[in-house]
Structures are given as C-alpha cells and as structure tokens.
Design an enzyme around this catalytic site. Structure first.
Site, PDB file in Angstrom:
ATOM      1  N   HIS A 351       0.643  -0.994  -0.041  1.00  0.00           N
ATOM      2  CA  HIS A 351      -0.083   0.033  -0.049  1.00  0.00           C
ATOM      3  C   HIS A 351       0.984   1.270  -0.092  1.00  0.00           C
ATOM      4  O   HIS A 351       0.227   2.354   0.036  1.00  0.00           O
ATOM      5  CB  HIS A 351      -1.087  -0.102   1.147  1.00  0.00           C
ATOM      6  N   LYS A 530      -9.127  13.426   4.997  1.00  0.00           N
ATOM      7  CA  LYS A 530      -8.114  12.197   4.837  1.00  0.00           C
ATOM      8  C   LYS A 530      -7.080  12.370   5.884  1.00  0.00           C
ATOM      9  O   LYS A 530      -7.202  13.451   6.723  1.00  0.00           O
ATOM     10  CB  LYS A 530      -7.438  12.264   3.500  1.00  0.00           C
ATOM     11  N   ARG A 531      -6.210  11.287   6.334  1.00  0.00           N
ATOM     12  CA  ARG A 531      -5.316  11.583   7.286  1.00  0.00           C
ATOM     13  C   ARG A 531      -4.419  12.855   6.932  1.00  0.00           C
ATOM     14  O   ARG A 531      -4.142  13.344   5.538  1.00  0.00           O
ATOM     15  CB  ARG A 531      -4.444  10.208   7.386  1.00  0.00           C
ATOM     16  N   LYS A 536      -0.208  14.422   1.306  1.00  0.00           N
ATOM     17  CA  LYS A 536      -1.389  14.724   0.780  1.00  0.00           C
ATOM     18  C   LYS A 536      -1.679  16.205   0.985  1.00  0.00           C
ATOM     19  O   LYS A 536      -2.654  16.438  -0.011  1.00  0.00           O
ATOM     20  CB  LYS A 536      -2.453  14.225   1.954  1.00  0.00           C
ATOM     21  N   THR A 638      -9.262   6.009  -1.815  1.00  0.00           N
ATOM     22  CA  THR A 638     -10.299   5.549  -1.985  1.00  0.00           C
ATOM     23  C   THR A 638     -11.500   6.669  -1.843  1.00  0.00           C
ATOM     24  O   THR A 638     -12.647   6.347  -2.358  1.00  0.00           O
ATOM     25  CB  THR A 638     -10.577   4.299  -1.130  1.00  0.00           C
ATOM     26  N   LYS A 642     -15.083   7.556  -3.656  1.00  0.00           N
ATOM     27  CA  LYS A 642     -16.299   7.861  -2.999  1.00  0.00           C
ATOM     28  C   LYS A 642     -17.091   9.357  -3.584  1.00  0.00           C
ATOM     29  O   LYS A 642     -18.178   9.105  -3.692  1.00  0.00           O
ATOM     30  CB  LYS A 642     -16.298   7.795  -1.339  1.00  0.00           C
TER      31      LYS A 642
HETATM   32  C1  F58 Z   1      -3.402   3.507   2.271  1.00  0.00           C
HETATM   33  N1  F58 Z   1      -2.320   3.223   3.315  1.00  0.00           N
HETATM   34  C2  F58 Z   1      -2.667   4.414   1.093  1.00  0.00           C
HETATM   35  N2  F58 Z   1      -1.708   2.863   5.623  1.00  0.00           N
HETATM   36  O1  F58 Z   1      -2.261   5.607   1.580  1.00  0.00           O
HETATM   37  C3  F58 Z   1      -3.912   4.682   0.119  1.00  0.00           C
HETATM   38  O2  F58 Z   1      -3.287   5.484  -1.093  1.00  0.00           O
HETATM   39  C4  F58 Z   1      -4.715   3.489  -0.158  1.00  0.00           C
HETATM   40  O3  F58 Z   1      -5.745   3.890  -1.089  1.00  0.00           O
HETATM   41  C5  F58 Z   1      -5.020   2.639   0.737  1.00  0.00           C
HETATM   42  O4  F58 Z   1      -3.748   2.481   1.686  1.00  0.00           O
HETATM   43  C6  F58 Z   1      -5.737   1.423   0.468  1.00  0.00           C
HETATM   44  O5  F58 Z   1      -4.903   0.778  -0.496  1.00  0.00           O
HETATM   45  C7  F58 Z   1      -2.736   3.457   4.507  1.00  0.00           C
HETATM   46  O6  F58 Z   1      -3.976   3.691   4.769  1.00  0.00           O
HETATM   47  C8  F58 Z   1      -1.789   2.971   6.781  1.00  0.00           C
HETATM   48  O7  F58 Z   1      -2.740   3.579   7.299  1.00  0.00           O
HETATM   49  C9  F58 Z   1      -0.875   2.313   7.447  1.00  0.00           C
HETATM   50  C10 F58 Z   1      -1.220   1.863   8.744  1.00  0.00           C
HETATM   51  C11 F58 Z   1      -0.258   1.144   9.758  1.00  0.00           C
HETATM   52  C12 F58 Z   1       1.156   1.822   9.548  1.00  0.00           C
HETATM   53  C13 F58 Z   1       1.537   2.125   8.261  1.00  0.00           C
HETATM   54  C14 F58 Z   1       0.654   2.755   7.236  1.00  0.00           C
END
Ligand code: F58
Length: 794
Positions: A351, A530-531, A536, A638, A642
């Site tokens: 990811h 988003k985060r 971002k 994602t 939406k």
């Molecule tokens: C996200 N990663 C990607 N990681 O940033 C986003 O582009 C993608 O759409 C999504 O995954 C689904 O594929 C992400 O959310 C985390 O939150 C991890 C949590 C645990 C530590 C490392 C990052």
C-alpha cells in the site's frame, strides 16, 4: 437445519427489548432501542451466516483469509439494515414506538479499528466478499481502544482515548472455546534434524466473531478478531499476601497486547509492542486456519488448493516464517516443501512506496521476540539467494529484517492498489525482485462498497438512480452507465441537482446544530478529508485559500464563486508538522471567516474527529473532491472514488487511482493540475526549486509572507516559521512547484460551477461513470487473478 419462522421486525424489537434487555418501552433509553433493533437485525444475519457456513463445508470450496491489523468498520447497524433491505420496515417499526430511525442509528459507537485507507479498504473488502458470495474470513485484533478521538483547543489537535467498547454493541460473539496460546521470546532447541522453539512468555488469544452480511442477505462471512488474555489470570499467592497490584499483573500485561491501535499511519516506528501485536494476530489466525483445514481436509500438501491467505501490507508478514515453522518444525515436512506450500498459500498487497513507511525490524528486537523466526528468515533469504545468483539485495541488510522483501519472496502474487502504483512498484522498491520474478506483481485497483458509500449514505441519490434505471446497480455498479442518456434531459438534471442541494442543506443544518457553524448551501462545497500528511498536501489547499482570500479582498466585486472549504482528518500524535498544518487551517479559518468583506465568498472549517460516520455525512454533500497529493505518493486513494461516485468532480493530480478515475469519467469532467510522477522526480533535482516557484508567483509569495508574518497567529507571530521555512527550503512534496497550476485549476472550477447546468451534468457524469470503482469488481479481480477462489452463490 433448524428453521425458525421470522417474526416481524417490530415484534422482534419488542421481544429483545423485553427479554434480552429487560426493559419495557416506557423505560427504555435510546441505547436499549438501538440494541433491541440491532439484535432483531442480527438474528436475520445469523440465519444467512449459518447457511453460508453450511454451504462452504458442503462444497469443500477454497476459502479466503484476509489478514489485516486494521478493519475500519465504523457503525454496523445501518449496514445490516440496508443489506437485508429492511430500511422501510425498520423506520416503520421504530416510529410505532415513537423513535426516530436516524437518532437510533447514530447512537451506535463508530468502531475505529483502523487508521485510514488501508483499514477502510479491508472493511469494504469484507462486505464485498460477502456480497459476491466468496467464502472468507477477516482476521484482525479486537483493540480495546481504536484510533484516538480528536478535538481542538485553540486550533490545536488534542488526542483523547477512544472507547468504542464503553457502550454496548450488538455485533460480536465471544468464542471462549476458541483460544490459542501465543508465545514470545525463549530459546530454540536444535537436536539434529529436529528444531523446537520454547517460548519464554505466553499469552492467550481469544476469538470474537462478527458476522458480515452481503447485499440481499444472500451470504455472510466472519470477521474474527483476537483479544489478548492471560493464561493464568490471577496470582493467588500475591493476592493472599495483600499485593493486589502484583496479583492482577499477569492479566494486565496480556491485555496490553490488544489494548490499543497504533496511531501512526505511514511512518514506521519499530516498537516492540507493535511487533508483538503483529505476531499475535498472525499466529492466532494461522493456528485457526490450520485447525479448520485439518478438520476438513487433512493433507497439508493440499493447503494451497483450499486456502488463500492475503497479507494486507507487511504487517502480517511474519505469516511466511510462521507457516514454514509450523509445517517444518512442528509437522515435520522438509524445509523446501514447507516453503513451497507456504508460497502457494500466501499473497501480499503493498500500500505504499514511501521508504519511511516500509516496515523493517532491528534484528536484536526481532531475534529476542521471535528467535526461531529470525533463523528461518535467514534460511529463506539464503535459499532465495542461492536460487537467484544475480540477486544483490538481501532481506537481512543493515542488521534489519526487511518485511517488504520477505513478503515478496514468500508470496505467489504481490499486488499494487492502482495501475500507477503497481507500475512504480516494478520500477522502484521492488525493481530487483520484479526482474527476478516478472510474473509475480499484479495490479488490483482499489474499490469501495456501493452499499455503504451510495445506497446507505446517500439515499436521495440512490432513489433517483433506482427510479431511473432500476436497482440492478446496487450489486452491479457498472449499470450506472445506463444513467448517461438521462443526463441529456434537463428535467432529470434538475432532479439530480436537487438531490445534491438537499444533501448540502442537510449537512449545513447538521454543522449548524453540531458546531454552531453557519454555512450557505448555495456555496460550492469543496472538501478535503483524509489523514493529515505532507504528501497529501492539505497545506497546498490552505495556502491557495489564503491567496484566494487576498484576491477577493483586493477586488470584492469581481463576481466570485462562493466557496465553502471543509477539511477533516487526524494527524499522528507525534507528527508535529502535520499538527501545525491543522492549526494553521484553524487559525486561517478564524481570520478569513471573520472578514466581512470576503466571507460571502469564502468560508473555511476544519471539522474535528474525522471518522467513517463523518465521511458518510460529508461525501454526499460535496461539490468538489480535493485529491491533491504529490504525484507518485498516494498509492491509490479510495476517498477519491467515494466522491466521484456521489457526484463530486475531482480537482487532482495524476496520482494513484486519480489517473483511472480521470480515464473513466473523462478528462473534461476532472480538474487536472500539477506535475506527473516523473516530473516530480526530475524537479527534486533542480536546485532551489521552491524559491524559483515562489519568485515566479506573487500570489504564492504573498500568501507565504502573510503566514510568516503571523497574520493568522498574531499572539505568536512566528508560530508557522517552521512550516514556511520548510516550504521555502526543501519543500520535498513540491507544494510551491505545483501551486501556480493548482491556482489555475481552482479558477477553472469557479467558472465551471457558475454554470449550474453544466456543473450538474459534470457531476452526474462522474456518478454514471464511476461504476468500475466498486470493491465488488476489485474482489472479483483478486478471486480470479490471485486467490483462484469461486463464488458459491447460484
Ligand atoms: C493507504 N495506506 C494508502 N496505510 O495511503 C492509500 O493510497 C490507499 O488507497 C489505501 O492504503 C488502501 O490501499 C494506508 O492507509 C496505513 O494507514 C498504515 C497503517 C499502519 C502503519 C503504516 C501505514
């Protein structure tokens, strides 16, 4: 099988209120009603669940196991009601008791067992696996505390613990009979061929099951979450000596393992408890999978035919060595055979490409907690090196264990989550492994479940769609294409526009009641949720807003398109730059919103405590979707899907799945700006790229100057010196270099929005052409390309 006749929902609610919760309608509080309704719905889900399980056993079908440290499921009651098509019945039943449907639904705690996209994707996948009828389990951790609650004090983020288990909820079944001992530390005993690991410390993993029902209740799968407990919960001797703290210590220690979700998205921290959590989840899941397999099939060599295990990122990557350990050390298979079986069973989703987010563990820590696994990692690495003599990179460099490489080597398929991301995997982080194994990397572009992200969260739009093309779209989202001919019809477009408007009014009213925030639903609702992360680029958004504000002040009568900018998102507690950006947005909002010259045209708000439920309110009301990451950094996104599905065109870069969204909706219905991933890499090599960009754009220069001078932080003028220094200096995420083009795209948005019919058409085309972004499509892709699993629906 036992068949009970289904009572009406009303009778079931009353029965549960009375006999499950011991209340009569007169004395029931909101939570009682919510629980009674949940139990009534749950009963029907359980019926579907039993049937699905029976069918899976009967057919001997292959099962899919999705291992993930995060499942960001949010509230589940509405999901159940919508998927069982009980919305009208539930509303009617509650109104008989004088209860409001929405009020009852909002009483449910929002289960935030995930950080962001990765966890939410896992939740959408569970729902789609059930909707398409693929036999599957999700495995995760039952965190006592999910992602922290966010509030603002003087514009600053403050974190409080989240306590979703503080209220009753209806969805989990405790399984006290399903418990496994999970070991850590200790030593490894080697006697010739036989190797045994004797852990020094053990905790117990106990299963909690949540059924996940698919659309129309045709199938239901299980989310099994593990909770930590002590094997000997109580030290009686200590208690008898009056040492109550020591008496309770074993239990407290064991419980910490599932106490709290790590809130660090995208940076890797190397914490011992995190590695323990990862092994805890993985070891318990594998034990459970092998027990089920053993009961039904027995012959371990058939494992890859009957079991597909998907690793959601590297967090459960220890599954490789653990499976080899079980097969080799415990079941006595030769190492090579154990490897082949493990590799035939495991696959891995990546990811992120960001180096700081790729997991690696120091060998000291790893070896201390998992001594046998460290030996096996070395053996796996050596075997891989021997088989691939041209290999230059080891998974054991710099006294580290590199979990990405380990996952790649142990998986039969490795997938990226958007076309661009998958291509970049091949040319960057995994270039060598891709050269050695050119068929291993595949793409499965992410998707979102249309049940939650359209049918449930946007009933007005869902109603218009069903009126127009029937309800086949709900589990066959590409049918939305059938809307295209309607878009020519001005009467229909008016209806589409009115749906958006009513959603905006609803959001406005809610924000007024909840935050005392006054907004005009006629404005363009521009949303970035988003985060918080530099890549971002929420700061690009706010800097553009500041420049825009200046421009309006200079020329207030130029016929500006009124705009409401909404932000929401959490910053990791230790990510100080991201927290500064939150504060800057809040500070800027105070000044800009209180400017009587401009506040008809520009308003800004940062909504606290972003979570799934808040997203469900915001997405249907958006006019514009901000997807403005530095190209090459957002693996997929994602939220972007939406918004497009709900009729908000994107202003965005060519990053992640934005690329595919633009291809689907058409370039004329997408506001593109910014450098490509390739240009980004090139620009970074240009000396003083930020300075040059600033010197070339007076709007950017003066916005940065205002921030630097403390225009938004008069009590502490240099509050944002660090932020501006970063942007004028390294500006790694190229905010300055993309600013001018972003500004241009935003002015195009202004012009386009002024043409109401034109905009409504563009929005409707986004809806009509987003059907491909259903997670049903994604799951079917995994089933066909990776898992070789079949649907068991007729
Ligand atoms: C996200 N990663 C990607 N990681 O940033 C986003 O582009 C993608 O759409 C999504 O995954 C689904 O594929 C992400 O959310 C985390 O939150 C991890 C949590 C645990 C530590 C490392 C990052």
């Amino acid at each position: 099988m036992l068949q009970l006749s289904t009572p009406s929902l009303r009778d079931a609610i009353l029965r549960h209120l009375t006999y499950s919760f011991g209340k009569d309608p007169e004395h029931a509080i909101l939570e009682d009603w919510r629980m009674a309704l949940s139990y009534a719905v749950r009963d029907r889900i359980v019926d579907a669940w039993f049937k699905a399980t029976e069918k899976t056993y009967e057919t001997g079908a292959k099962r899919v196991y999705y291992l993930s440290m995060e499942f960001l499921i949010g509230r589940l009651l509405e999901d159940g009601i919508v998927n069982l098509e009980l919305v009208e019945e539930a509303k009617a039943a509650l109104s008989e008791f004088d209860k409001d449907y929405h009020e009852v639904l909002s009483d449910e705690p929002d289960a935030a067992l995930g950080n962001g996209g990765l966890g939410r994707l896992a939740a959408c996948f569970l729902e789609s696996l059930s909707t398409v009828g693929c036999p599957a389990h999700g495995y995760g951790i039952r965190y006592e505390h999910g992602l922290f609650r966010q509030s603002f004090v003087d514009g600053r983020q403050v974190e409080q613990p989240e306590t979703w288990l503080g209220q009753r909820h209806a969805w989990e079944f405790e399984r006290p009979e399903v418990r496994y001992r999970i070991g850590f530390g200790g030593h490894v005993d080697m006697r010739g061929e036989t190797v045994r690991w004797y852990p020094g410390e053990e905790v117990e993993a106990e299963a909690f099951d949540t059924p996940v029902v698919g659309f129309r209740g045709r199938w239901a799968n299980t989310l099994r979450l593990w909770s930590g407990r002590a094997i000997h919960p109580f030290d009686l001797d200590a208690f008898n000596h009056g040492d109550y703290a020591r008496a309770a210590a074993p239990e407290a220690l064991a419980r910490t393992i599932s106490r709290v979700l790590y809130p660090d998205d995208t940076t890797e921290q190397g914490k011992e408890l995190r590695l323990k959590q990862e092994y805890f989840l993985t070891a318990a899941a594998l034990r459970d999978i092998l027990r089920r397999f053993n009961n039904q099939f027995g012959d371990l060599r058939k494992l890859p035919d009957k079991v597909a295990i998907q690793l959601n990122d590297t967090h459960p990557a220890i599954a490789g060595p653990e499976l080899v350990r079980i097969l080799h050390d415990e079941r006595g298979l030769p190492f090579e055979d154990a490897m082949e079986i493990a590799r035939g069973t495991l696959s891995y989703t990546n990811h992120t490409l960001m180096p700081e987010a790729l997991e690696s563990w120091g060998e000291d820590l790893f070896g201390r907690l998992l001594p046998r696994h460290l030996q096996l990692v070395d053996q796996i690495d050596n075997a891989h090196a021997t088989q691939n003599p041209s290999r230059t990179q080891s998974m054991r460099a710099d006294h580290q264990v590199k979990m990405g490489q380990l996952s790649f080597v142990m998986a039969h398929h490795v997938n990226g989550v958007s076309a661009l991301h998958t291509d970049l995997m091949k040319t960057t982080v995994f270039s060598e492994l891709h050269r050695l194994h050119p068929d291993r990397i595949v793409n499965e572009t992410n998707g979102v479940t249309p049940r939650r992200w359209l049918l449930a969260c946007n009933p007005a739009l869902a109603g218009l769609i069903t009126d127009s093309i029937g309800d086949g779209w709900i589990d066959d989202l590409e049918q939305l294409q059938k809307l295209e001919p309607f878009i020519e019809d001005s009467g229909w477009i008016d209806r589409y526009w009115n749906v958006k408007k009513s959603n905006k009014i609803e959001l406005s009213n809610w924000m007024g009641q909840t935050y005392g925030l006054h907004t005009d639903p006629e404005m363009l609702f521009d949303i970035q949720i988003k985060r918080m992360h530099e890549y971002k680029r929420q700061h690009l958004n706010i800097i553009e807003a500041i420049a825009h504000w200046q421009e309006i002040r200079e020329n207030p009568d130029a016929g500006w398109t009124p705009r409401l900018k909404l932000f929401a998102g959490k910053a990791a507690p230790g990510y100080f730059f991201a927290k500064d950006i939150i504060r800057l947005i809040n500070d800027a909002a105070v000044v800009i919103n209180n400017d009587p010259v401009t506040n008809k045209y520009l308003k800004i708000a940062f909504l606290p405590n972003y979570n799934v439920s808040l997203a469900e309110r915001l997405v249907p009301a958006a006019d514009l979707s901000e997807q403005i990451s530095t190209a090459g950094k957002e693996a997929s996104g994602t939220g972007n899907m939406k918004f497009a599905l709900n009729g908000a065109p994107t202003v965005g870069t060519l990053d992640g799945a934005n690329v595919e969204i633009r291809d689907h909706v058409g370039p004329e219905n997408f506001f593109l700006f910014g450098m490509t991933a390739e240009e980004v890499m090139e620009r970074r090599t240009v000396e003083n790229h930020a300075r040059r960009a600033i010197d070339a754009d007076p709007r950017l220069a003066s916005a940065l100057k205002l921030i630097r001078e403390g225009r938004f932080s008069p009590s502490e003028p240099d509050r944002y010196a660090g932020v501006v220094d970063n942007l004028e200096g390294p500006d790694f995420f190229l905010v300055c270099s993309d600013f001018t083009d972003y500004w241009r795209a935003q002015r195009e948005v202004d012009t386009a929005f002024a043409d109401r019919t034109g905009w409504a058409r563009m929005a409707a085309l986004n809806t009509a052409r987003s059907g491909w972004f259903s997670s049903d499509r994604t799951i079917r892709g995994y089933m066909a390309d990776i898992w070789k699993a079949q649907s068991l629906l007729p």
